[in-house]
Design a protein around this motif. Structure first.
Motif, PDB file in Angstrom:
ATOM      1  N   LEU A   1       0.834  -1.195   0.000  1.00 21.67           N
ATOM      2  CA  LEU A   1       0.000   0.000   0.000  1.00 21.67           C
ATOM      3  C   LEU A   1       0.872   1.250   0.000  1.00 21.67           C
ATOM      4  CD1 LEU A   1      -2.917   1.213   0.445  1.00 21.67           C
ATOM      5  CD2 LEU A   1      -2.395   1.140   2.891  1.00 21.67           C
ATOM      6  N   CYS A   2       0.585   2.172  -0.911  1.00 17.62           N
ATOM      7  CA  CYS A   2       1.243   3.471  -0.905  1.00 17.62           C
ATOM      8  C   CYS A   2       0.649   4.295   0.225  1.00 17.62           C
ATOM      9  CB  CYS A   2       1.059   4.177  -2.244  1.00 17.62           C
ATOM     10  SG  CYS A   2       1.830   5.821  -2.298  1.00 17.62           S
ATOM     11  N   LEU A   3       1.495   4.753   1.148  1.00 17.58           N
ATOM     12  CA  LEU A   3       1.010   5.469   2.327  1.00 17.58           C
ATOM     13  C   LEU A   3       0.812   6.957   2.075  1.00 17.58           C
ATOM     14  CD1 LEU A   3       3.262   3.864   5.095  1.00 17.58           C
ATOM     15  CD2 LEU A   3       1.010   3.123   4.294  1.00 17.58           C
ATOM     16  N   GLY A   4       1.526   7.489   1.085  1.00 20.36           N
ATOM     17  CA  GLY A   4       1.418   8.913   0.806  1.00 20.36           C
ATOM     18  C   GLY A   4       2.460   9.350  -0.199  1.00 20.36           C
ATOM     19  N   GLN A   5       2.382  10.608  -0.603  1.00 18.44           N
ATOM     20  CA  GLN A   5       3.295  11.116  -1.610  1.00 18.44           C
ATOM     21  C   GLN A   5       3.410  12.629  -1.505  1.00 18.44           C
ATOM     22  OE1 GLN A   5       0.950   9.795  -5.072  1.00 18.44           O
ATOM     23  NE2 GLN A   5       0.760  11.951  -5.629  1.00 18.44           N
ATOM     24  N   VAL A   6       4.512  13.137  -2.067  1.00 20.22           N
ATOM     25  CA  VAL A   6       4.739  14.577  -2.158  1.00 20.22           C
ATOM     26  C   VAL A   6       5.248  14.868  -3.558  1.00 20.22           C
ATOM     27  CG1 VAL A   6       6.166  16.498  -1.378  1.00 20.22           C
ATOM     28  CG2 VAL A   6       5.176  14.934   0.297  1.00 20.22           C
ATOM     29  N   GLU A   7       4.714  15.905  -4.172  1.00 22.96           N
ATOM     30  CA  GLU A   7       5.129  16.281  -5.528  1.00 22.96           C
ATOM     31  C   GLU A   7       6.295  17.260  -5.488  1.00 22.96           C
ATOM     32  OE1 GLU A   7       3.507  19.322  -8.842  1.00 22.96           O
ATOM     33  OE2 GLU A   7       2.005  17.956  -8.014  1.00 22.96           O
ATOM     34  N   THR A   8       7.284  17.039  -6.359  1.00 19.12           N
ATOM     35  CA  THR A   8       8.394  17.980  -6.516  1.00 19.12           C
ATOM     36  C   THR A   8       8.552  18.283  -7.997  1.00 19.12           C
ATOM     37  OG1 THR A   8      10.160  16.337  -6.840  1.00 19.12           O
ATOM     38  CG2 THR A   8       9.571  16.884  -4.575  1.00 19.12           C
ATOM     39  N   LYS A   9       9.244  19.358  -8.302  1.00 15.43           N
ATOM     40  CA  LYS A   9       9.459  19.733  -9.698  1.00 15.43           C
ATOM     41  C   LYS A   9      10.673  19.035 -10.293  1.00 15.43           C
ATOM     42  CE  LYS A   9       5.967  22.485  -9.920  1.00 15.43           C
ATOM     43  NZ  LYS A   9       4.781  22.094 -10.720  1.00 15.43           N
ATOM     44  N   GLU A  10      11.628  18.651  -9.447  1.00 15.69           N
ATOM     45  CA  GLU A  10      12.849  18.010  -9.927  1.00 15.69           C
ATOM     46  C   GLU A  10      13.216  16.877  -8.990  1.00 15.69           C
ATOM     47  OE1 GLU A  10      14.283  18.887 -12.685  1.00 15.69           O
ATOM     48  OE2 GLU A  10      13.310  20.824 -13.077  1.00 15.69           O
ATOM     49  N   LYS A  11      13.936  15.877  -9.516  1.00 11.74           N
ATOM     50  CA  LYS A  11      14.406  14.774  -8.693  1.00 11.74           C
ATOM     51  C   LYS A  11      15.330  15.263  -7.583  1.00 11.74           C
ATOM     52  CE  LYS A  11      16.921  10.381  -8.843  1.00 11.74           C
ATOM     53  NZ  LYS A  11      15.955   9.680  -7.984  1.00 11.74           N
ATOM     54  N   SER A  12      16.116  16.299  -7.880  1.00 15.13           N
ATOM     55  CA  SER A  12      17.054  16.825  -6.893  1.00 15.13           C
ATOM     56  C   SER A  12      16.344  17.388  -5.666  1.00 15.13           C
ATOM     57  CB  SER A  12      17.944  17.906  -7.521  1.00 15.13           C
ATOM     58  OG  SER A  12      17.150  18.965  -8.035  1.00 15.13           O
ATOM     59  N   ASN A  13      15.054  17.699  -5.788  1.00 17.60           N
ATOM     60  CA  ASN A  13      14.293  18.255  -4.670  1.00 17.60           C
ATOM     61  C   ASN A  13      13.817  17.187  -3.691  1.00 17.60           C
ATOM     62  OD1 ASN A  13      14.616  20.764  -5.777  1.00 17.60           O
ATOM     63  ND2 ASN A  13      12.585  20.847  -6.695  1.00 17.60           N
ATOM     64  N   GLU A  14      14.185  15.919  -3.920  1.00 15.53           N
ATOM     65  CA  GLU A  14      13.772  14.846  -3.016  1.00 15.53           C
ATOM     66  C   GLU A  14      14.279  15.090  -1.598  1.00 15.53           C
ATOM     67  OE1 GLU A  14      14.494  10.842  -4.182  1.00 15.53           O
ATOM     68  OE2 GLU A  14      13.631  11.074  -6.175  1.00 15.53           O
ATOM     69  N   ILE A  15      15.426  15.742  -1.467  1.00 13.85           N
ATOM     70  CA  ILE A  15      16.005  15.976  -0.144  1.00 13.85           C
ATOM     71  C   ILE A  15      15.059  16.799   0.728  1.00 13.85           C
ATOM     72  CG2 ILE A  15      17.891  17.125   1.088  1.00 13.85           C
ATOM     73  CD1 ILE A  15      19.725  16.384  -1.224  1.00 13.85           C
ATOM     74  N   THR A  16      14.373  17.767   0.137  1.00 12.24           N
ATOM     75  CA  THR A  16      13.410  18.568   0.898  1.00 12.24           C
ATOM     76  C   THR A  16      12.030  17.921   0.938  1.00 12.24           C
ATOM     77  OG1 THR A  16      12.929  19.878  -1.101  1.00 12.24           O
ATOM     78  CG2 THR A  16      14.607  20.733   0.409  1.00 12.24           C
TER      79      THR A  16
END
Length: 362
Positions: free
Chosen positions: A134-149
């Motif tokens: 089950l996917c518990l949740g998600q956050v959208e970013t504009k770039e892969k590099s923004n995964e850190i935030t």
């Protein structure tokens, strides 16, 4: 529907000219997507063909909304709001155990870019519970590099208590590790050259320190023979600055030897991890292997079963919101006890109203 039906309608209602209620639209879309529809046009066709069935649950006084209306609604529906409702719904279903692995990774929706508007493809960072599928949740970013935030923001939204969070080297940040422990979860995080000093110290540590635990695992399937050796060190006498990483209890090395029968070639790979677990190499190898479920059981399914990368949804929030819809549909299909593939289950839901109701939990 008790969760998603409470969302605020993004359309203007001052003139009172809305022909289709939001709850009708949401139920139509969920029903159509579990039944094999992957775009707004096919959802409209499904609705017109199944309008008598749909009216068993909601009025649809003005018939089925057009594909343009569906696109407009989900393009303007705030992704953050829709995602929060999705997370609220997953928390109802989810039961995390002490052995659960929550894998965090990002995926780019490749078809969502728009060259004419200068819009890059959306990148979604998801958390996936391996055992519950089950996917518990998600956050959208504009770039892969923004995964850190994005990862700390995602961790703040979901309940991961007692679970073990796994992630690739992008998440190898002291703030992220601290956030995981703050949420009362354990971590197993990959280490690569983005943390060069840490990686160098770990490599030296394994040269001068005897592992506390060793485990070997052999897998022979799909024309591939893979041997994985897991080494764990819990002694940090020769590891500087280990206290800077919150509750660090172990350093892990995975040595993989992979033989491909078709090509008769052998490849070797060495990977390192940091962890808050002080357990055995066998247990840590288990958590690390479980991490790949987010690729195989979530991202791959979105591409193959729901044709996500082939989609050309580009308008505003359309691509991001449909990603949420697809994940919800995947979770519903996963819960049905059936020997059929997920694609076949969606086809069965299209043709068999009783099976569709079973999938939807009606």
């Amino acid at each position: 529907m008790s969760v998603f039906g409470t969302m605020k309608d993004p359309r203007t209602t001052s003139k009172g000219n809305l022909r289709h209620q939001l709850v009708d639209i949401v139920f139509l879309v969920f029903s159509a997507v579990v039944s094999g529809c992957n775009d707004w046009d096919s959802i409209e066709i499904f609705g017109n063909g199944q309008i008598d069935w749909l009216r068993k649950f909601y009025p649809y006084k003005n018939g089925i909304p057009s594909h343009d209306t569906l696109n407009r609604v989900f393009s303007n529906l705030e992704t953050k709001v829709f995602t929060e409702k999705f997370i609220e719904w997953t928390q109802i279903l989810n039961r995390l155990s002490d052995e659960e692995t929550v894998a965090i990774d990002g995926k780019t929706i490749r078809g969502s870019y728009d060259k004419n508007k200068g819009q890059s493809a959306f990148h979604i960072v998801s958390a996936y519970a391996h055992g519950n599928r089950l996917c518990l949740g998600q956050v959208e970013t504009k770039e892969k590099s923004n995964e850190i935030t994005a990862i700390p923001e995602l961790l703040e939204l979901i309940d991961i208590k007692n679970a073990t969070v796994t992630a690739d080297a992008m998440a190898c940040q002291k703030e992220i590790v601290s956030k995981i422990r703050e949420k009362e979860a354990h971590y197993v995080i990959a280490v690569k050259s983005n943390q060069k000093s840490l990686e160098t110290q770990i490599e030296k540590l394994f040269k001068i320190t005897k592992p506390s635990s060793i485990a070997t695992e052999l897998n022979n399937n799909h024309g591939r023979v893979e041997t994985r050796k897991c080494f764990v060190i819990n002694n940090f006498d020769f590891f500087d600055d280990h206290e800077e990483w919150t509750d660090l209890k172990g350093i892990v090395k995975i040595e993989t030897e992979r033989y491909i029968k078709s090509t008769q070639k052998t490849s070797y790979q060495t990977r390192y991890y940091i962890t808050s677990h002080s357990g055995s190499a066998e247990k840590l190898n288990h958590f690390i292997r479980n991490h790949w479920s987010i690729e195989n059981n979530l991202h791959w399914m979105l591409d193959v079963v729901f044709q996500e990368d082939k989609s050309r949804r580009r308008n505003k929030n359309s691509a991001s919101n449909f990603n949420v819809i697809s994940k919800l549909a995947l979770a519903l299909i996963e819960k049905v006890n059936s020997k059929n593939t997920k694609t076949k289950r969606r086809q069965q839901a299209a043709y068999d109203a009783k099976f569709r109701e079973l999938v939807l939990g009606i």
